[in-house]
Design a protein around this motif. Structure first.
Motif, mmCIF file in Angstrom:
data_model
loop_
_atom_site.group_PDB
_atom_site.id
_atom_site.type_symbol
_atom_site.label_atom_id
_atom_site.label_comp_id
_atom_site.label_asym_id
_atom_site.label_seq_id
_atom_site.Cartn_x
_atom_site.Cartn_y
_atom_site.Cartn_z
ATOM 1 N N GLU A 267 -28.815 0.075 -1.144
ATOM 2 C CA GLU A 267 -27.742 -0.433 -1.945
ATOM 3 C C GLU A 267 -28.491 -1.466 -2.757
ATOM 4 O O GLU A 267 -29.466 -2.075 -2.756
ATOM 5 N N ALA A 268 -27.804 -1.628 -4.120
ATOM 6 C CA ALA A 268 -28.272 -2.386 -5.214
ATOM 7 C C ALA A 268 -26.828 -2.615 -5.795
ATOM 8 O O ALA A 268 -26.056 -1.955 -6.262
ATOM 9 N N LEU A 269 -27.291 -4.037 -6.697
ATOM 10 C CA LEU A 269 -26.306 -4.511 -7.580
ATOM 11 C C LEU A 269 -25.791 -3.472 -8.845
ATOM 12 O O LEU A 269 -24.734 -3.032 -9.380
ATOM 13 N N HIS A 270 -26.902 -3.133 -9.189
ATOM 14 C CA HIS A 270 -27.089 -2.323 -10.773
ATOM 15 C C HIS A 270 -27.797 -0.954 -10.225
ATOM 16 O O HIS A 270 -29.226 -1.159 -10.614
ATOM 17 N N LEU B 116 -48.047 -8.406 -15.331
ATOM 18 C CA LEU B 116 -48.552 -7.536 -14.290
ATOM 19 C C LEU B 116 -47.356 -6.594 -14.016
ATOM 20 O O LEU B 116 -46.343 -7.125 -13.499
ATOM 21 N N THR B 117 -47.496 -5.202 -14.188
ATOM 22 C CA THR B 117 -46.380 -4.317 -13.657
ATOM 23 C C THR B 117 -47.195 -3.261 -13.256
ATOM 24 O O THR B 117 -48.095 -2.845 -13.171
ATOM 25 N N GLY B 118 -46.035 -2.224 -12.695
ATOM 26 C CA GLY B 118 -46.364 -1.099 -12.221
ATOM 27 C C GLY B 118 -46.624 -0.097 -13.372
ATOM 28 O O GLY B 118 -46.415 -0.306 -14.338
ATOM 29 N N PRO B 119 -46.884 1.150 -13.095
ATOM 30 C CA PRO B 119 -47.010 2.305 -13.914
ATOM 31 C C PRO B 119 -45.847 2.702 -14.833
ATOM 32 O O PRO B 119 -45.761 3.368 -15.709
ATOM 33 N N GLU B 120 -44.621 2.456 -13.914
ATOM 34 C CA GLU B 120 -43.366 3.087 -14.639
ATOM 35 C C GLU B 120 -42.162 1.926 -14.403
ATOM 36 O O GLU B 120 -42.375 1.407 -13.353
ATOM 37 N N ALA B 121 -41.159 2.043 -15.066
ATOM 38 C CA ALA B 121 -39.998 1.434 -14.595
ATOM 39 C C ALA B 121 -39.087 2.423 -13.864
ATOM 40 O O ALA B 121 -38.753 3.292 -14.427
ATOM 41 N N LEU B 122 -38.391 1.844 -12.573
ATOM 42 C CA LEU B 122 -37.736 2.647 -11.902
ATOM 43 C C LEU B 122 -36.595 2.078 -11.613
ATOM 44 O O LEU B 122 -36.302 0.636 -11.488
ATOM 45 N N SER B 123 -35.459 2.793 -11.152
ATOM 46 C CA SER B 123 -34.177 1.964 -10.543
ATOM 47 C C SER B 123 -34.137 2.101 -9.163
ATOM 48 O O SER B 123 -34.906 2.902 -8.463
ATOM 49 N N ALA B 124 -33.054 1.739 -8.494
ATOM 50 C CA ALA B 124 -32.803 1.762 -7.209
ATOM 51 C C ALA B 124 -32.488 3.064 -7.194
ATOM 52 O O ALA B 124 -32.855 3.700 -6.025
ATOM 53 N N GLU B 125 -31.956 3.732 -7.890
ATOM 54 C CA GLU B 125 -31.818 5.392 -7.528
ATOM 55 C C GLU B 125 -32.928 6.085 -7.482
ATOM 56 O O GLU B 125 -33.080 6.990 -6.765
ATOM 57 N N ASP B 126 -33.762 5.882 -8.741
ATOM 58 C CA ASP B 126 -35.151 6.476 -8.443
ATOM 59 C C ASP B 126 -35.888 6.274 -7.469
ATOM 60 O O ASP B 126 -36.446 7.284 -6.614
ATOM 61 N N THR C 83 -28.565 8.187 0.279
ATOM 62 C CA THR C 83 -27.519 7.749 -0.933
ATOM 63 C C THR C 83 -27.650 6.316 -1.227
ATOM 64 O O THR C 83 -27.916 5.581 -0.537
ATOM 65 N N CYS C 84 -27.797 6.031 -2.449
ATOM 66 C CA CYS C 84 -27.970 4.580 -2.995
ATOM 67 C C CYS C 84 -26.509 4.222 -3.392
ATOM 68 O O CYS C 84 -25.744 4.813 -4.379
ATOM 69 N N ARG C 85 -26.181 3.260 -2.893
ATOM 70 C CA ARG C 85 -24.635 2.749 -3.040
ATOM 71 C C ARG C 85 -24.601 1.407 -3.745
ATOM 72 O O ARG C 85 -25.498 0.358 -3.656
ATOM 73 N N ALA C 86 -23.623 1.443 -4.604
ATOM 74 C CA ALA C 86 -23.506 0.351 -5.618
ATOM 75 C C ALA C 86 -22.867 -0.927 -5.073
ATOM 76 O O ALA C 86 -21.732 -0.626 -4.300
ATOM 77 N N LEU C 87 -23.290 -1.873 -5.166
ATOM 78 C CA LEU C 87 -22.717 -3.088 -4.407
ATOM 79 C C LEU C 87 -21.986 -3.784 -5.418
ATOM 80 O O LEU C 87 -22.308 -3.633 -6.879
ATOM 81 N N SER C 88 -20.786 -4.388 -5.008
ATOM 82 C CA SER C 88 -20.161 -5.280 -6.082
ATOM 83 C C SER C 88 -20.779 -6.600 -6.117
ATOM 84 O O SER C 88 -21.627 -6.912 -5.340
ATOM 85 N N ALA D 258 -20.279 -8.560 -3.324
ATOM 86 C CA ALA D 258 -21.055 -8.375 -1.824
ATOM 87 C C ALA D 258 -22.534 -8.628 -2.116
ATOM 88 O O ALA D 258 -23.185 -8.916 -1.150
ATOM 89 N N ALA D 259 -22.883 -8.417 -3.468
ATOM 90 C CA ALA D 259 -24.394 -8.669 -3.740
ATOM 91 C C ALA D 259 -24.817 -10.312 -3.372
ATOM 92 O O ALA D 259 -25.758 -10.536 -2.737
ATOM 93 N N ARG D 260 -23.815 -11.097 -3.813
ATOM 94 C CA ARG D 260 -23.848 -12.252 -3.495
ATOM 95 C C ARG D 260 -23.860 -12.887 -2.141
ATOM 96 O O ARG D 260 -24.610 -13.649 -1.594
ATOM 97 N N SER D 261 -22.998 -12.236 -1.460
ATOM 98 C CA SER D 261 -23.049 -12.589 0.056
ATOM 99 C C SER D 261 -24.193 -12.138 0.606
ATOM 100 O O SER D 261 -24.737 -12.870 1.660
ATOM 101 N N ALA D 262 -24.671 -10.865 0.124
ATOM 102 C CA ALA D 262 -26.012 -10.625 1.006
ATOM 103 C C ALA D 262 -27.176 -11.507 0.531
ATOM 104 O O ALA D 262 -27.927 -11.823 1.436
ATOM 105 N N TYR D 263 -27.396 -12.109 -0.575
ATOM 106 C CA TYR D 263 -28.236 -13.026 -0.996
ATOM 107 C C TYR D 263 -28.021 -14.224 -0.259
ATOM 108 O O TYR D 263 -29.068 -15.030 0.238
ATOM 109 N N LEU D 264 -26.747 -14.811 0.049
ATOM 110 C CA LEU D 264 -26.484 -16.025 0.572
ATOM 111 C C LEU D 264 -26.835 -16.003 2.040
ATOM 112 O O LEU D 264 -27.024 -16.978 2.711
#
Length: 304
Positions: A171-174, A207-217, A231-236, A239-245
């Motif tokens: 799961e990811a916000l974006h 410092l970065t990795g070799p490529e930019a990846l999304s949560a879906e990637d 399955t990568c589920r989009a968080l509202s 929901a994302a803020r609740s998870a961080y809290l």
């Protein structure tokens, strides 16, 4: 001419990067002092099997209270270099106290683990502001310095492990936004190369990795390695803020939301060649990192 460091202090000994860094430094024959607010369960950077015992006898572990500068003076005494990593922007006194002790102990070189976001003029969140202040304070301290400014750690994907095991979901916000995430092992190797080396004084390294990846990637890569669909589920946003809290105070949760929004706007997708330039090898891919840590996503018992 670069000098060979003899005594290196590493803060944040129980964190993600410090134990990896300790392995590199110990293997190179350096004398180490590892500090933290608690001691690691396994005090050897080589594990509990006793390998390299002749090397890790030169490693000292000290519990330090970062709220008390005096507790850091013993650790920093005689240090050629200090690797500084802190993780709580709500307690900026820790960074001030570490630097004060470094100055009083006449430390020869500070390598600071910061963040790539300090270069983003649109980033004004708590975490980025804290890191900018830390960098400015070190630059003005009179101690030679080097800044390491990584993108997001690949290890953040480990937070998905329970969901992958129980319901085959991440799961990811974006979920479509991309981040040039980096393996902490690469940060540790870079740090081992620059600590105590005067050719890196006054330098900042993104410092970065070799490529930019999304949560879906990343989810697709994990699915391929595991041999089963995920399955990568989009968080509202709520929901994302609740998870961080559940893990962080409100100010920190809001900072993480702001960082996620900047990532969605494309602010974290650029890559650099710095890891390869400093280590002589290509940075670790997410697929390679995930392969090495795949047991976390398979069964709960496999990584306990």
């Amino acid at each position: 001419m670069a000098r060979r460091t003899r005594h290196i202090v590493v803060t944040g000994a129980t964190g993600t990067v410090a134990p990896m860094l300790a392995r590199h430094l110990a293997a190179a024959g350096h004398r180490l002092t590892l500090t933290g607010r608690s001691l690691p369960r396994d005090r050897s950077p080589y594990g509990s099997n006793g390998a390299q015992s002749g090397v890790h006898r030169a490693i000292r572990h000290l519990v330090c209270d970062y709220d008390r500068p005096a507790s850091l003076l013993e650790a920093f005494s005689g240090a050629d270099a200090v690797f500084v990593v802190t993780n709580d922007p709500t307690r900026p006194q820790h960074d001030r106290n570490i630097l004060r002790a470094a100055v009083e102990s006449s430390v020869g070189h500070i390598v600071k683990l910061s963040a790539a976001a300090v270069h983003d003029p649109a980033a004004g969140d708590l975490v980025t502001t804290w890191q900018r202040k830390n960098e400015d304070r070190i630059r003005n301290s009179g101690i030679p310095w080097t800044m390491l400014q990584p993108r997001s750690f690949m290890t953040h994907a480990l937070a998905w492990a329970p969901g992958v095991r129980s319901s085959a979901t991440t799961e990811a916000l974006h979920p479509h936004s991309r981040n040039a995430c980096i393996a902490p092992e690469d940060i540790a190797e870079v740090a081992s190369r620059v600590l105590g080396d005067d050719t890196h004084h006054g330098r900042s390294y993104q410092l970065t990795g070799p490529e930019a990846l999304s949560a879906e990637d990343q989810t697709r890569i994990l699915a391929g390695l595991l041999g089963r669909p995920l399955t990568c589920r989009a968080l509202s946003r709520t929901a994302a803020r609740s998870a961080y809290l559940r893990r962080y105070p409100p100010a920190m949760a809001d900072a993480l939301l702001a960082g996620a929004d900047r990532q969605a706007a494309g602010a974290k997708s650029a890559t650099t060649e710095t890891v390869e330039h400093l280590t002589g090898r290509a940075p670790t891919t997410f697929a390679r990192w995930a392969t090495a840590h795949l047991s976390h996503f398979t069964s709960e018992e496999s990584h306990v």
